[in-house]
Design a protein around this motif. Structure first.
Motif, short mmCIF file in Angstrom:
data_model
loop_
_atom_site.label_atom_id
_atom_site.label_comp_id
_atom_site.label_asym_id
_atom_site.label_seq_id
_atom_site.Cartn_x
_atom_site.Cartn_y
_atom_site.Cartn_z
N ASP A 15 111.77 57.18 34.65
CA ASP A 15 110.72 57.98 35.26
C ASP A 15 111.26 59.05 36.20
O ASP A 15 110.58 60.05 36.45
CB ASP A 15 109.75 57.08 36.05
CG ASP A 15 108.97 56.15 35.12
OD1 ASP A 15 108.83 56.49 33.94
OD2 ASP A 15 108.51 55.09 35.59
N ARG A 34 113.01 62.18 36.99
CA ARG A 34 113.42 63.29 36.12
C ARG A 34 114.70 63.98 36.60
O ARG A 34 115.42 64.59 35.80
CB ARG A 34 112.29 64.31 36.01
CG ARG A 34 111.80 64.86 37.33
CD ARG A 34 110.53 65.65 37.14
NE ARG A 34 109.92 66.03 38.41
CZ ARG A 34 108.76 66.62 38.51
NH1 ARG A 34 108.07 66.91 37.42
NH2 ARG A 34 108.25 66.94 39.69
N GLU A 35 114.99 63.91 37.91
CA GLU A 35 116.24 64.50 38.39
C GLU A 35 117.42 63.59 38.02
O GLU A 35 117.27 62.37 37.93
CB GLU A 35 116.23 64.70 39.91
CG GLU A 35 115.34 65.82 40.40
CD GLU A 35 113.88 65.39 40.50
OE1 GLU A 35 113.02 66.26 40.49
OE2 GLU A 35 113.62 64.17 40.58
N GLU A 36 118.57 64.19 37.82
CA GLU A 36 119.77 63.42 37.55
C GLU A 36 120.73 63.44 38.73
O GLU A 36 121.76 62.78 38.71
CB GLU A 36 120.47 63.95 36.29
CG GLU A 36 119.61 63.81 35.03
CD GLU A 36 120.30 64.34 33.79
OE1 GLU A 36 121.38 64.96 33.94
OE2 GLU A 36 119.78 64.13 32.69
#
Length: 226
Positions: free
Chosen positions: A170, A172-174
């Motif tokens: 869930d 979305r940033e890495e």
């Protein structure tokens, strides 16, 4: 397959750049650029994120990227046709400069291998017209460009969701755009109501100075203290 990623923060926009080596004929060595972006804006006082736009796909040859002048012209063409300049020309200029520099490693790798590469550019734009732009205390910038934000309330910070980062999950940033470090698999990250996630410590320090999300400026309750 070679992969490079970066998630810089530049005011109202951020982006992720990825380069993948591809196999092809050395004489042609195709370079494919895929650029997509999501726009966030203010609607009735709330930050709204539009559905992601379809990727714009551009095909070049490695020869277009061997020299700085022709490389800059190719990237400028990509940004112009994709419509990025229509949102913020200063932001587009920064993105152009970073893309030019980012290509150094993929181009060198492609030259050594005789192959081409694909470059994927994902952009998040916070588009706030002047008559709808949040006040300067939300922006966190005071006079002369100094930081002048209003801290978040302690209770609001305590209520932020803490979740585990999993690739493809869930979050979305890495990576955390405050410290620019990638998230480790299974690490706990803190998520703002706008769903942007950061390292807990990084976000806490940020919210001690501003109650606005570092990415989209979505505000949480501010401290009553001056």
């Amino acid at each position: 397959m070679a992969t490079m990623e970066t998630t810089p923060l530049h005011g109202q926009a951020d982006w992720v750049l990825r380069a993948y080596q591809t196999h092809g004929r050395p004489a042609w060595a195709p370079v494919v650029i895929k650029l997509g972006y999501t726009v966030m804006h203010i609607l009735e006082g709330q930050v709204v994120e539009e559905p992601p736009r379809s990727y714009h796909i551009f095909l070049f040859t490695l020869g277009h990227f061997l020299h700085q002048a022709s490389r800059r012209q190719a990237i400028s063409t990509v940004l112009l046709i994709a419509g990025v300049y229509g949102y913020d020309i200063c932001f587009a200029g920064r993105l152009e400069r970073q893309l030019v520099a980012f290509c150094n490693y993929p181009v060198e790798t492609a030259l050594n291998s005789g192959n081409g590469f694909d470059m994927i550019v994902d952009v998040l734009l916070a588009h706030f017209p002047i008559d709808e732009e949040p006040s300067s205390d939300v922006e966190g910038v005071g006079e002369n460009g100094n930081f002048g934000g209003i801290p978040a309330s302690t209770d609001a910070v305590k209520e932020l969701a803490v979740v585990k980062y999993e690739r493809g999950g869930d979050v979305r940033e890495e990576s955390c755009i405050i410290c620019f470090e990638e998230f480790d698999e299974g690490v706990e990250v803190t998520r703002m109501p706008c769903k942007h996630a950061f390292h807990g410590g990084c976000l806490t320090r940020w919210l001690e100075r501003s109650h606005a999300c570092p990415l989209c400026r979505h505000a949480i309750p501010a401290s009553a203290d001056p």
